[in-house]
Each structure stands twice: as structure tokens, then as C-alpha cells.
Design an enzyme around this catalytic site. Structure first.
Site, mmCIF file in Angstrom:
data_model
loop_
_atom_site.group_PDB
_atom_site.id
_atom_site.type_symbol
_atom_site.label_atom_id
_atom_site.label_comp_id
_atom_site.label_asym_id
_atom_site.label_seq_id
_atom_site.Cartn_x
_atom_site.Cartn_y
_atom_site.Cartn_z
ATOM 1 N N HIS A 42 0.803 -1.219 0.000
ATOM 2 C CA HIS A 42 0.000 0.000 0.000
ATOM 3 C C HIS A 42 0.837 1.271 0.000
ATOM 4 O O HIS A 42 0.367 2.310 -0.475
ATOM 5 C CB HIS A 42 -0.945 0.007 1.206
ATOM 6 C CG HIS A 42 -2.174 -0.804 1.008
ATOM 7 N ND1 HIS A 42 -2.210 -2.171 1.230
ATOM 8 C CD2 HIS A 42 -3.419 -0.468 0.588
ATOM 9 C CE1 HIS A 42 -3.420 -2.626 0.963
ATOM 10 N NE2 HIS A 42 -4.171 -1.623 0.580
ATOM 11 N N GLY A 43 2.030 1.233 0.536
ATOM 12 C CA GLY A 43 2.811 2.456 0.531
ATOM 13 C C GLY A 43 4.152 2.320 1.210
ATOM 14 O O GLY A 43 4.391 1.401 1.995
#
Length: 477
Positions: A326-327
């Protein structure tokens, strides 16, 4: 190009008319047209990164062709490794290079060694995490001999770049979507109608719910040090609804647009906040990513087979990798690890396949036990979302500390010229509507209801005026 922009409102009707009235009789022309408009759609953001999509497409197309011809097990593994190294290498460079540089510097600074370095000026290509996983599913399935590689570069390139789901999913498997480019599409009114319903409801989720929540979320999370327990609690709930409305809204629009063009995309959300345990939540949230990790990481690791230690290891691997996907921030890793902790008791007690149907199926009101389970699962999810939303782990823990220790439950002025009571009523009304139609694809699904459709459109127009225009959250992933 954003789904909630005027540009797309002009783009889609033009594509629809040309697709069905000009190129209808020629399958190859239809596919070439879709490929062109998909590149236009993506290039509208930054045309330079079209070369990256094209390069990924070329490499995986030719690796797929080579895997079909190659009989040597060793050479087949090298071909698969080439695809994995290229795709994950590109993803790692654009998404995680600065993260690793900063983490390296921070690690040395803890030991008292000050390193002088600078991060790279890297622009993260929109949707790179999504189309990278999509092309990987193709080469992995061809390697496993679960599908035959396509001989048409146009069909494969269109599969990779298909604009409805190009930048934020659903992450489609080649075995499901690619064959749809090989056969003629026939316009079906009922399918198109369901597509319009999905688009309208998706816009409602995004513009009315997500963007309205975003105003409060930003005001609370950016000033959490001075917020009391009630405001921080509302901030966590608002963000849970923001990210749901934002991402489920995008997915519904994507699926709806695909149906207008005669394509079937997999469902990506299925009323996740009505889940009774965390395992059910992950069967209903971001379904395309959850099943991708299940099939290409969790099961190859051994899944829920083997010893308890191996099961625990596999759960933590899949959730931490999912968080990191996700990041590039440790907050996402902690978010993933926290969900792993939530999931473990359900797995170890062999309750992870218990709740496979909707809560309170066939009834208006579910049992008291199920409602308590839903509330607990939602509360745990909201706590995890605080790590997802916060800028740092330190901020996350301080946010939680104030939320549980401040114990002041008074209405606070947020300096955003908005009314909190009206927002709470809007959220409550939204959840009530979704609960009533939780057995349907969307509250607009089924027989055409003019009143419901017109009411939803009016709400989008009227309430959308009061919500701040926000880009889709998952564009950054």
C-alpha cells in the site's frame, strides 16, 4: 483522468458511441480502439509513463510466448524470474527507493552516525502497483500451465491497459479478463443498465460520502493534538468511511464502465463493514488484492497447512507484504501487522471460514450476537485505519493515546465551516441504506427504480457542492 471529473464525463460518452456504433462489427478494430483510448486515459495524467506500461507489456507478452515453447524446467524458471525481477524491480524503484534511502539513514543515525545523502526526485506512476500485479498474474499462470498464453499482442496490451480498472483496480486475472478480448462483444441493455447503476452509486460513494468525510478527517488528523476523545473517535470513523467510499466508489465506477463496454470485472467490495470477524472483512474488502495474495503468495507458502508456527508465519508474511504494497511508510507495515494479529485467533481456532454468508440474511434486523460482532470488528478495523492514515507511527500512537485517555466527549469546533451533526446523520443514513440492500450488488441494483436513481443523482449534485473535490486515495498506491 479522474472518474469524478468533467473531462471523463465527456470522454466516456464519446468512447461509448464510437465503440458500439463505429467499431462494433470489427473485433480487432474494437480492441485497437480500446487500447488507444486506454493510453489516452492514462496519458492524460502524464504521457511519459506510457512507455513504462508499454515496456512491461512487451516483456511479459514475449516471456509468456517463450514459456509456451520452452520445455526445460530450468529455463522456464529463468523466464519467470526475469518477469518477477523486472516487474518487482520497477515497482520497487519507483515506489520504495526513497523509503529505503531514508530508512538506511535513520538506522545509522540511531547508532550516532550522521549520513549525508538525499532522496531521489521520483514521481510515482499512477496505478503501477495495480497493472504490475496484473501482468505478473499472467506470467505466473502461464508458467504454472494454468492458461495458454495469447498470440495477440493487441489483446494482451489492451488487457494490461484497459482503462476502467487501469489505475486502481480491480486487479484482474488474465484467465478471467483476457479471454473477453478474444470474443465479440454484444451490447446487452440489462448489463448496460446495471453498469449505469454501479457508476451512479460509485459516484455517490465517492463524491457524497468519501469527499464529505475527507473534510472532517483532514481537520481532525491534522490537529489531533488538540482534539478530545469524541473528535478523535469521529475522525477514525470518518476515515473508515472515507477510504471505503473512495475505493469502493472507484471500483463500482470501474466495473460499471466495463459493463457499458460489454466486459465483466470481478467484484471488489461486498459491504465489508457488516463483517462479523476479521477473516470475513478481508473476504469482503479489496477482494481482488486479497485473493491475489492468497493465490500467489499465501498458498505457495503453505497457507493454513502445516504446523501452527508455519501458519502464524504465513499470516504475518501476507499481511505485512499487503501493508507494504500500500505504501512506502512504516505505518502501512504496522497496519498490516495489526491486521495479522486480528486474524490469528480466528485462524488458530479454525473459525476463519465460519461467516461465509451475509449477516442476518433474509431479515431486516440481525441477531444481537451478530450486531455485537459487527460493531467489534468495525471498531478493530477503525483502530488499524488510524495507522494507515497517520503520517508516522509516532502520530498513530499519540492519536490512540489521546483517544483513549482524554475521555472528553464534547462537541468541538473544527474551523471548517461544517456541521458535525449533519455529517453524523449522513453517515448513519448511508450505512442504513447499505444495510437494507446488503444482499444486492448495490442499493440501486435490480429492477429499475426511477425514484431511487433520481434521488441518488440529486444527492450527488446537491451534496457534492458542499464536499471538497478529492483525488482517489488509491491513486497513490
Amino acid at each position: 483522468m479522474f472518474f469524478n471529473s468533467l473531462t471523463f464525463a465527456v470522454f466516456l460518452p464519446i468512447v461509448f458511441i464510437l465503440y458500439w456504433f463505429v467499431f462494433k462489427r470489427h473485433l480487432k478494430a474494437q480492441n485497437i480502439f480500446l487500447l488507444i483510448v486506454s493510453y489516452v486515459f492514462y496519458g492524460w495524467w502524464d504521457y511519459r509513463f506510457l512507455s513504462l506500461i508499454l515496456l512491461s507489456t512487451l516483456i511479459d507478452f514475449y516471456i509468456g510466448s517463450a514459456l509456451k515453447k520452452e520445455e526445460s524446467s530450468k529455463k522456464r524458471k529463468w523466464l519467470l524470474a526475469t518477469s518477477l525481477l523486472f516487474n518487482l524491480g520497477v515497482l520497487g524503484f519507483f515506489k520504495y527507493a526513497n523509503f529505503f534511502i531514508e530508512s538506511w539513514v535513520d538506522a545509522w543515525s540511531i547508532l550516532g552516525v550522521q549520513m549525508h545523502t538525499s532522496t531521489l526526485q521520483i514521481i510515482l506512476p499512477v496505478g503501477i502497483s495495480f497493472y504490475t500485479f496484473q501482468t505478473l498474474s499472467y506470467t505466473i499462470d502461464v508458467y504454472r500451465k494454468k492458461m495458454e498464453p495469447t498470440s495477440s499482442f493487441i489483446q494482451f496490451a489492451t488487457y494490461v491497459a484497459f482503462f476502467p480498472q487501469l489505475v486502481a483496480g480491480p486487479i484482474e486475472r488474465a484467465s478471467h479478463l483476457l479471454p473477453q478480448f478474444k470474443k465479440p462483444r454484444v451490447f446487452d441493455f440489462e448489463t448496460a443498465k446495471s453498469g449505469l447503476h454501479l457508476i451512479i452509486w460509485g459516484l455517490f460513494q465517492k463524491i457524497v460520502i468519501a469527499d464529505s468525510c475527507a473534510t472532517y478527517v483532514n481537520a481532525i488528523f491534522n490537529n489531533y493534538e488538540g482534539m478530545n476523545s469524541l473528535s478523535l473517535l469521529l475522525g477514525a470513523v470518518y476515515f473508515a468511511l472515507q477510504i471505503y467510499g473512495d475505493f469502493a466508489g472507484y471500483s463500482n465506477i470501474a466495473i460499471g464502465v466495463a459493463r457499458l463496454l460489454g466486459f465483466d470485472l470481478m467484484r471488489n467490495f461486498n459491504y465489508p463493514y457488516f463483517s462479523r470477524d476479521i477473516a470475513e472483512f478481508w473476504r469482503r474488502w479489496h477482494i481482488s488484492l486479497s485473493t491475489w495474495f492468497r493465490d500467489y503468495l499465501y498458498i505457495p507458502l503453505g497457507g493454513s497447512r502445516g504446523s501452527k508456527r508455519q501458519q502464524i508465519r504465513n499470516v504475518f508474511i501476507i499481511f505485512i507484504v499487503s501493508g507494504f504494497w500500500h505504501g512506502a511508510n512504516w505505518t502501512f507495515v504496522v497496519w498490516g501487522a495489526l491486521n495479522a494479529f486480528y486474524f490469528l485467533p480466528v485462524l488458530l481456532l479454525k473459525q476463519n471460514r465460519k461467516n461465509l454468508d451475509v449477516a442476518g440474511k433474509g431479515t431486516l434486523v440481525s441477531t444481537g450476537k451478530e450486531m455485537i460482532q459487527i460493531i467489534i470488528t468495525f471498531a478493530l478495523t477503525c483502530i488499524a485505519w488510524i495507522f494507515f492514515r497517520s503520517a508516522s507511527i509516532k502520530d498513530s500512537f499519540y492519536y490512540l493515546e489521546r483517544m483513549f485517555t482524554n475521555l472528553e466527549f464534547k462537541k468541538q469546533y473544527l474551523n471548517i465551516e461544517r456541521h458535525s451533526i449533519e455529517m453524523v446523520l449522513l453517515i448513519a443514513g448511508f450505512l442504513f441504506v447499505e444495510w437494507l440492500w446488503r444482499e444486492k450488488e448495490t442499493p440501486l441494483s435490480g429492477k429499475f427504480d426511477m425514484i431511487k436513481v433520481i434521488t441518488t443523482i440529486l444527492l450527488i449534485i446537491v451534496l457534492g457542492v458542499f464536499s471538497e473535490h478529492q483525488s482517489f486515495i488509491y491513486f497513490q498506491f
